[in-house]
Motif scaffolding. Structure first.
Motif, PDB file in Angstrom:
ATOM      1  N   ASP A 120       5.275  22.375 106.303  1.00 39.82           N
ATOM      2  CA  ASP A 120       3.847  22.691 106.166  1.00 39.82           C
ATOM      3  C   ASP A 120       3.289  21.943 104.954  1.00 39.82           C
ATOM      4  O   ASP A 120       3.271  22.463 103.838  1.00 39.82           O
ATOM      5  N   PRO A 121       2.851  20.678 105.147  1.00 36.29           N
ATOM      6  CA  PRO A 121       2.423  19.870 103.999  1.00 36.29           C
ATOM      7  C   PRO A 121       1.185  20.414 103.303  1.00 36.29           C
ATOM      8  O   PRO A 121       0.948  20.110 102.134  1.00 36.29           O
ATOM      9  N   ASP A 122       0.384  21.250 104.001  1.00 33.51           N
ATOM     10  CA  ASP A 122      -0.778  21.853 103.342  1.00 33.51           C
ATOM     11  C   ASP A 122      -0.329  22.820 102.250  1.00 33.51           C
ATOM     12  O   ASP A 122      -1.067  23.107 101.306  1.00 33.51           O
ATOM     13  N   GLU A 123       0.903  23.343 102.386  1.00 35.48           N
ATOM     14  CA  GLU A 123       1.458  24.265 101.385  1.00 35.48           C
ATOM     15  C   GLU A 123       2.209  23.524 100.284  1.00 35.48           C
ATOM     16  O   GLU A 123       2.317  24.019  99.165  1.00 35.48           O
ATOM     17  N   SER A 124       2.771  22.352 100.607  1.00 34.47           N
ATOM     18  CA  SER A 124       3.664  21.679  99.661  1.00 34.47           C
ATOM     19  C   SER A 124       3.102  20.337  99.198  1.00 34.47           C
ATOM     20  O   SER A 124       2.741  20.171  98.027  1.00 34.47           O
ATOM     21  N   ILE A 125       2.976  19.378 100.112  1.00 31.50           N
ATOM     22  CA  ILE A 125       2.540  18.024  99.749  1.00 31.50           C
ATOM     23  C   ILE A 125       1.165  18.055  99.081  1.00 31.50           C
ATOM     24  O   ILE A 125       0.917  17.316  98.121  1.00 31.50           O
ATOM     25  N   ALA A 126       0.276  18.906  99.571  1.00 32.78           N
ATOM     26  CA  ALA A 126      -1.090  18.961  99.035  1.00 32.78           C
ATOM     27  C   ALA A 126      -1.102  19.221  97.528  1.00 32.78           C
ATOM     28  O   ALA A 126      -2.020  18.798  96.826  1.00 32.78           O
ATOM     29  N   LYS A 127      -0.060  19.921  97.006  1.00 31.59           N
ATOM     30  CA  LYS A 127       0.003  20.190  95.566  1.00 31.59           C
ATOM     31  C   LYS A 127       0.661  19.037  94.800  1.00 31.59           C
ATOM     32  O   LYS A 127       0.508  18.927  93.586  1.00 31.59           O
ATOM     33  N   LEU A 128       1.403  18.221  95.527  1.00 35.03           N
ATOM     34  CA  LEU A 128       2.215  17.187  94.874  1.00 35.03           C
ATOM     35  C   LEU A 128       1.548  15.818  94.880  1.00 35.03           C
ATOM     36  O   LEU A 128       2.139  14.830  94.448  1.00 35.03           O
ATOM     37  N   VAL A 129       0.326  15.754  95.414  1.00 35.04           N
ATOM     38  CA  VAL A 129      -0.471  14.524  95.359  1.00 35.04           C
ATOM     39  C   VAL A 129      -1.713  14.821  94.520  1.00 35.04           C
ATOM     40  O   VAL A 129      -2.204  15.949  94.507  1.00 35.04           O
ATOM     41  N   PRO A 130      -2.227  13.806  93.796  1.00 34.26           N
ATOM     42  CA  PRO A 130      -3.362  14.079  92.911  1.00 34.26           C
ATOM     43  C   PRO A 130      -4.680  14.169  93.667  1.00 34.26           C
ATOM     44  O   PRO A 130      -4.827  13.611  94.755  1.00 34.26           O
ATOM     45  N   ILE A 131      -5.636  14.884  93.094  1.00 39.50           N
ATOM     46  CA  ILE A 131      -7.023  14.832  93.572  1.00 39.50           C
ATOM     47  C   ILE A 131      -7.659  13.643  92.853  1.00 39.50           C
ATOM     48  O   ILE A 131      -7.694  13.617  91.620  1.00 39.50           O
ATOM     49  N   LYS A 132      -8.097  12.661  93.608  1.00 39.86           N
ATOM     50  CA  LYS A 132      -8.648  11.436  93.002  1.00 39.86           C
ATOM     51  C   LYS A 132     -10.091  11.699  92.567  1.00 39.86           C
ATOM     52  O   LYS A 132     -10.942  11.968  93.394  1.00 39.86           O
ATOM     53  N   LYS A 133     -10.316  11.606  91.264  1.00 40.30           N
ATOM     54  CA  LYS A 133     -11.670  11.849  90.734  1.00 40.30           C
ATOM     55  C   LYS A 133     -12.368  10.539  90.375  1.00 40.30           C
ATOM     56  O   LYS A 133     -13.584  10.453  90.388  1.00 40.30           O
ATOM     57  N   HIS A 134     -11.591   9.536  89.992  1.00 43.82           N
ATOM     58  CA  HIS A 134     -12.158   8.259  89.572  1.00 43.82           C
ATOM     59  C   HIS A 134     -11.344   7.123  90.187  1.00 43.82           C
ATOM     60  O   HIS A 134     -10.192   7.290  90.549  1.00 43.82           O
ATOM     61  N   GLY A 135     -11.970   5.948  90.241  1.00 42.48           N
ATOM     62  CA  GLY A 135     -11.228   4.761  90.652  1.00 42.48           C
ATOM     63  C   GLY A 135     -10.903   4.730  92.140  1.00 42.48           C
ATOM     64  O   GLY A 135     -11.482   5.462  92.947  1.00 42.48           O
ATOM     65  N   VAL A 136      -9.942   3.878  92.488  1.00 38.25           N
ATOM     66  CA  VAL A 136      -9.597   3.621  93.885  1.00 38.25           C
ATOM     67  C   VAL A 136      -8.311   4.344  94.282  1.00 38.25           C
ATOM     68  O   VAL A 136      -8.131   4.757  95.408  1.00 38.25           O
ATOM     69  N   ILE A 137      -7.408   4.490  93.320  1.00 42.31           N
ATOM     70  CA  ILE A 137      -6.137   5.167  93.597  1.00 42.31           C
ATOM     71  C   ILE A 137      -5.778   6.038  92.399  1.00 42.31           C
ATOM     72  O   ILE A 137      -6.114   5.707  91.261  1.00 42.31           O
ATOM     73  N   ALA A 138      -5.152   7.171  92.658  1.00 41.37           N
ATOM     74  CA  ALA A 138      -4.633   8.042  91.594  1.00 41.37           C
ATOM     75  C   ALA A 138      -3.172   8.327  91.903  1.00 41.37           C
ATOM     76  O   ALA A 138      -2.769   8.337  93.074  1.00 41.37           O
TER      77      ALA A 138
END
Length: 455
Positions: A120-138
């Motif tokens: 269930d990546p919504d439970e796991s992966i979603a926390k382990l990737v950044p929320i991109k606030k600036h730029g093209v990649i975070a």
């Protein structure tokens, strides 16, 4: 999923450090226009994630420094990732290559690798990737309780497709391992995708794409079964081959594994739709096609940007259910065949030119439940999961995660990090569809778990 995974649902993240990593060499500020094919993408962020067992030969501090130093060097060649997307005077997005840099977050999580509920990546992966606030990649690097490392990236799809992101990941890993010069220097030569003069307008493109202004407003759903959710499964190589044999009507017309799997899923989605109290009459399937080999001779392996189209077909649900898998696969092959040509991509580039600056989008993106179930299959076959080795071994698990915001579903098969020939499959479908697929197709699609990943 086991008790450990249940406990891990509520794991906590702590940010330990935030930095901005810029290119190791000074870069001249300049503007890089988006191509007409980039302009077909709405503002969408895509996640990619890799899980590594605890490095044995280096400390985690050294691993983090290795990643940052290698990233700074990689951004010299991949300078578009160090810039930012800005709206130009005509109202269109454009990349300002100003070496603004990449937000790099170091984090900790109070969970062990074997406890992560990767199914269930919504439970796991979603926390382990950044929320991109600036730029093209975070980028976010998370240390787990057991010493394992997770590298997560979030990037702007308008700047890069999965093929381009894969190139970047391989180059970053090569530099981290000190393997010498990178094997793939990206090309940003936008003239490769210039429209023709005079423009040639083909009305068939109107059937596949539409102005964003024509997108129907998102429908509010009160039924939880109709909410989209993500799941990750694996398919064994022998199950895939069996599917391919069933899907091919004769030895002379052997269909690809991707066509066969897509048709198999299409039948399942149709069967689920038929159980609805008010059943839909039709269903649509789209398949993402990469145009590099069709459009470019010398630079098809190095062009950085989007070179994608999404051809799709629609069929009556009754036919999808009653006809054999080989018939459905032929339908998939037929609508794909029309769009995997150089002419199709040239027509698409010209079509976008006639509509600028109004943004456009694939019709199937907004074509969800109202017109019957619709979903898109993308191919992550070139996902280099085992090659993203930063110097402490290959990942035990890697996946894309793409909650894309459209009303259609999204499916991405990728190579497994565990066994050659196996697939890992990311599914973003409604909860009802996922439940039905698990019940009806457990012989093909199996929820990813620690036993399979050997962690």
């Amino acid at each position: 999923m086991g008790e450990a995974a249940e406990q891990a649902r509520g794991f906590h993240m702590t940010t330990t450090r935030k930095q901005v990593i810029t290119a190791a060499l000074p870069l001249q500020d300049h503007w890089l226009p988006l191509s007409n094919l980039d302009l077909l993408l709405p503002p969408l962020d895509v996640n990619v994630c890799f899980c590594y067992k605890k490095p044995l030969n280096i400390t985690n501090t050294v691993a983090h420094e290795t990643l940052k130093t290698a990233l700074a060097e990689t951004l010299v060649s991949y300078y578009a990732f160090a810039g930012e997307v800005v709206t130009n005077p005509t109202g269109e997005p454009e990349i300002l290559c100003n070496n603004r840099g990449v937000d790099f977050v170091e984090a900790g999580a109070d969970v062990e690798l074997r406890e992560l509920n990767l199914y269930d990546p919504d439970e796991s992966i979603a926390k382990l990737v950044p929320i991109k606030k600036h730029g093209v990649i975070a980028i976010q690097v998370t240390q787990l309780k057991c010493g394992s490392i997770v590298v997560g990236c979030t990037f702007d799809h308008r700047v890069a497709d999965a093929y381009s992101m894969n190139m970047f990941l391989l180059s970053w890993a090569e530099i981290a391992r000190s393997d010498g010069p990178i094997s793939c220097v990206p090309s940003f030569r936008r003239s490769l995708l210039n429209p023709r003069r005079p423009l040639i307008v083909d009305s068939s493109i109107d059937q596949m794409f539409m102005p964003v202004t024509s997108l129907p407003p998102p429908q509010e759903t009160t039924n939880p079964e109709n909410l989209l959710a993500s799941r990750i499964y694996y398919i064994k190589a022998d199950a895939l081959e069996e599917l391919q044999t069933l899907a091919s009507s004769s030895k002379n017309s052997k269909r690809t594994k991707l066509e066969s799997f897509s048709a198999f899923l299409w039948k399942l989605v149709a069967e689920h739709a038929a159980k609805d109290p008010v059943p839909s009459k039709t269903s649509k399937l789209g398949i993402v096609v990469d145009g590099r080999r069709r459009l470019m001779e010398k630079e098809n392996k190095t062009y950085f940007g989007n070179v994608l189209s999404i051809p799709f077909g629609g069929q009556r649900i009754d036919d999808l259910i009653s006809k054999p898998l080989s018939w459905v696969t032929e339908e998939v092959h037929r609508f794909l065949e029309r769009s995997v040509t150089k002419e199709h991509f040239l027509n698409l580039i010209d079509w976008v030119e006639t509509r600028r600056p109004t943004p456009a989008v694939s019709r199937i993106y907004g074509d969800g439940s109202d017109n019957g179930p619709a979903f898109v299959v993308s191919s992550g076959r070139s996902f280099p999961v085992t090659q993203v080795d930063f110097g402490w071994g290959s990942p035990v698990f890697g996946t894309y995660h793409f909650p894309w915001g459209g009303s259609a579903g999204y499916v991405m098969p990728m190579p497994s990090a565990v066994e050659d020939g196996d697939w890992m499959v990311y599914l973003l479908l409604t909860k009802g569809q996922l439940k039905f697929i698990e019940e009806e197709a457990s012989h093909v699609l199996k929820p990813v778990d620690n036993d399979y990943l050997k962690i």
